[in-house]
Design a protein around this motif. Structure first.
Motif, short mmCIF file in Angstrom:
data_model
loop_
_atom_site.label_atom_id
_atom_site.label_comp_id
_atom_site.label_asym_id
_atom_site.label_seq_id
_atom_site.Cartn_x
_atom_site.Cartn_y
_atom_site.Cartn_z
N GLN A 36 0.85 -1.18 0.00
CA GLN A 36 0.00 0.00 0.00
C GLN A 36 0.89 1.24 0.00
N ILE A 37 0.62 2.16 -0.91
CA ILE A 37 1.43 3.37 -1.03
C ILE A 37 0.50 4.57 -1.14
N LEU A 38 0.78 5.60 -0.36
CA LEU A 38 -0.04 6.81 -0.34
C LEU A 38 0.76 8.00 -0.86
N PHE A 39 0.16 8.74 -1.79
CA PHE A 39 0.75 9.98 -2.30
C PHE A 39 -0.24 11.11 -2.05
N THR A 40 0.26 12.25 -1.56
CA THR A 40 -0.57 13.43 -1.37
C THR A 40 0.15 14.63 -2.01
N PRO A 41 -0.58 15.74 -2.19
CA PRO A 41 0.08 16.94 -2.73
C PRO A 41 1.23 17.42 -1.86
N LEU A 42 1.25 17.00 -0.59
CA LEU A 42 2.30 17.43 0.33
C LEU A 42 3.42 16.39 0.46
N SER A 43 3.30 15.26 -0.22
CA SER A 43 4.31 14.21 -0.13
C SER A 43 5.65 14.69 -0.68
N SER A 44 6.73 14.33 0.00
CA SER A 44 8.06 14.72 -0.46
C SER A 44 8.43 13.96 -1.74
N SER A 45 7.86 12.78 -1.90
CA SER A 45 8.12 11.99 -3.10
C SER A 45 6.80 11.64 -3.78
N ARG A 46 6.81 11.67 -5.08
CA ARG A 46 5.63 11.32 -5.86
C ARG A 46 5.93 10.17 -6.81
N SER A 47 6.82 9.32 -6.39
CA SER A 47 7.22 8.20 -7.25
C SER A 47 7.55 6.99 -6.41
N VAL A 48 7.51 5.83 -7.05
CA VAL A 48 7.94 4.58 -6.44
C VAL A 48 8.77 3.86 -7.49
N SER A 49 9.87 3.26 -7.05
CA SER A 49 10.77 2.63 -8.00
C SER A 49 11.28 1.30 -7.47
N PHE A 50 11.93 0.55 -8.34
CA PHE A 50 12.58 -0.69 -7.93
C PHE A 50 13.82 -0.90 -8.77
N HIS A 51 14.72 -1.73 -8.27
CA HIS A 51 15.95 -2.10 -8.99
C HIS A 51 16.31 -3.51 -8.53
N ARG A 68 1.61 -4.35 -11.35
CA ARG A 68 0.23 -3.91 -11.31
C ARG A 68 -0.16 -3.42 -9.92
N ALA A 69 -1.22 -2.62 -9.87
CA ALA A 69 -1.74 -2.10 -8.60
C ALA A 69 -3.13 -1.55 -8.84
N LYS A 70 -3.88 -1.43 -7.77
CA LYS A 70 -5.20 -0.80 -7.85
C LYS A 70 -5.05 0.66 -7.43
N PHE A 71 -5.36 1.57 -8.37
CA PHE A 71 -5.23 3.00 -8.12
C PHE A 71 -6.56 3.58 -7.65
N ILE A 72 -6.51 4.34 -6.59
CA ILE A 72 -7.70 5.00 -6.06
C ILE A 72 -7.43 6.49 -5.98
N GLY A 73 -8.29 7.27 -6.61
CA GLY A 73 -8.15 8.73 -6.59
C GLY A 73 -7.22 9.28 -7.64
N ASN A 74 -6.82 8.47 -8.62
CA ASN A 74 -5.89 8.95 -9.65
C ASN A 74 -6.64 9.67 -10.77
N SER A 75 -6.36 10.94 -10.93
CA SER A 75 -6.98 11.71 -12.01
C SER A 75 -5.95 12.54 -12.76
N GLY A 76 -4.69 12.48 -12.29
CA GLY A 76 -3.63 13.21 -12.95
C GLY A 76 -2.95 12.36 -14.01
N ASN A 77 -1.83 12.82 -14.49
CA ASN A 77 -1.11 12.10 -15.53
C ASN A 77 -0.03 11.25 -14.89
N ALA A 78 -0.30 9.97 -14.73
CA ALA A 78 0.68 9.05 -14.14
C ALA A 78 1.53 8.45 -15.25
N SER A 79 2.81 8.29 -14.99
CA SER A 79 3.72 7.73 -15.99
C SER A 79 4.41 6.50 -15.42
N TRP A 80 4.58 5.49 -16.28
CA TRP A 80 5.15 4.21 -15.89
C TRP A 80 6.34 3.92 -16.80
N LEU A 81 7.44 3.47 -16.19
CA LEU A 81 8.65 3.17 -16.96
C LEU A 81 9.24 1.84 -16.50
#
Length: 267
Positions: free
Chosen positions: A138-153, A169-182
């Motif tokens: 479970q990962i939470l992002f808010t407008p005040l979050s210091s990070s707006r990304s999640v990564s792995f290596h 994959r993940a279930k996104f709740i509240g996503n209405s912005g432009n999310a990018s996946w790489l």
């Protein structure tokens, strides 16, 4: 006389419910903060237990049974849970309180039981289909979050095979912005392969990356970036499913861009 008494009890109960919602600031049709925090904590713990016993819970259906069992204990449906997440996501102060409280509950249970809930790295697990995600589910992002990304290596080991497919994959709740996946694969011969996509929807989202069956993977990298604007974005049930090469789906590699190492010029 009995009917009057029952009616009076009903009225009192209704008033109490209104007062309770007024005290917490959360509508009565939304899961209340303490219950929401405990539910989130138990879901997190249950998923960690499933991850630590991945051979017993190798299918999506078996994992869903565990999640449903936890929700049934709290008498919560999937629709109610999703609705509550949406409401909390639009009320950041309430969501942060619930999130912090959920973390406290988990930490207390770890201390009391001496349990290790953190998943061990699963990339070394053998098998035709395994969930190799080793970070938070479970990962939470808010407008005040210091990070707006999640990564792995991940670096390859003996259990990796050519042509392996990775589904992030993940279930996104509240996503209405432009999310990018790489998704990036680095091969032992110096070649690099990239797959990227953008989306702005909630619900289940996934990215499928198919490694080159003629090359040996050296490392895998991934990055997900979101744009929480006026509300929070919550990721639930994050997973990375590794499957062995599937000839029927191998043609989907056309969406991936391959960059080969340039050979030095010889005189």
């Amino acid at each position: 006389m009995l009917r009057v008494g029952i009616k009076r009890i009903t009225v009192v109960a209704g008033v109490a419910a209104v007062l309770l919602a007024g005290c917490t600031g959360v509508p009565d049709h939304i899961i209340q903060p303490e219950k929401m925090a405990r539910l989130m904590a138990d879901l997190n713990i249950a998923e960690s237990a499933v991850d630590m016993n991945s051979r017993d819970f190798y299918s999506d259906s078996s994992r869903q049974v565990v999640k449903q069992a936890v929700m049934q204990r709290y008498n919560v449906s999937q629709d109610l849970l999703d609705t509550s997440f949406m409401w909390y996501g639009a009320h950041l102060d309430k969501f942060m309180d619930v999130y912090d409280r959920s973390t406290e509950i988990i930490e207390k249970k770890i201390e009391e039981n001496g349990a290790v809930l953190a998943s061990q790295s699963a990339l070394s697990v053998s098998g035709d289909s395994v969930d190799v995600w080793s970070s938070s589910r479970q990962i939470l992002f808010t407008p005040l979050s210091s990070s707006r990304s999640v990564s792995f290596h991940y670096d390859a080991d003996a259990n990796w095979e050519r042509g392996d497919t990775y589904t992030w994959r993940a279930k996104f709740i509240g996503n209405s912005g432009n999310a990018s996946w790489l998704f990036v694969a680095s091969y032992s011969d110096g070649a690099t392969e990239v797959l990227s996509t953008n989306f702005n929807d909630s619900g289940w989202q996934e990215m499928n990356f198919i490694t080159d069956s003629t090359r040996t993977v050296k490392s895998l990298y991934g990055l997900l970036q979101v744009e929480p604007r006026n509300n929070a974005i919550y990721l639930d049930s994050v997973e990375m499913i590794r499957k062995r090469v599937n000839p029927e789906k191998y043609t989907q590699r056309y969406r991936q861009k391959l960059y080969e190492r340039k050979k030095p010029k010889t005189e």
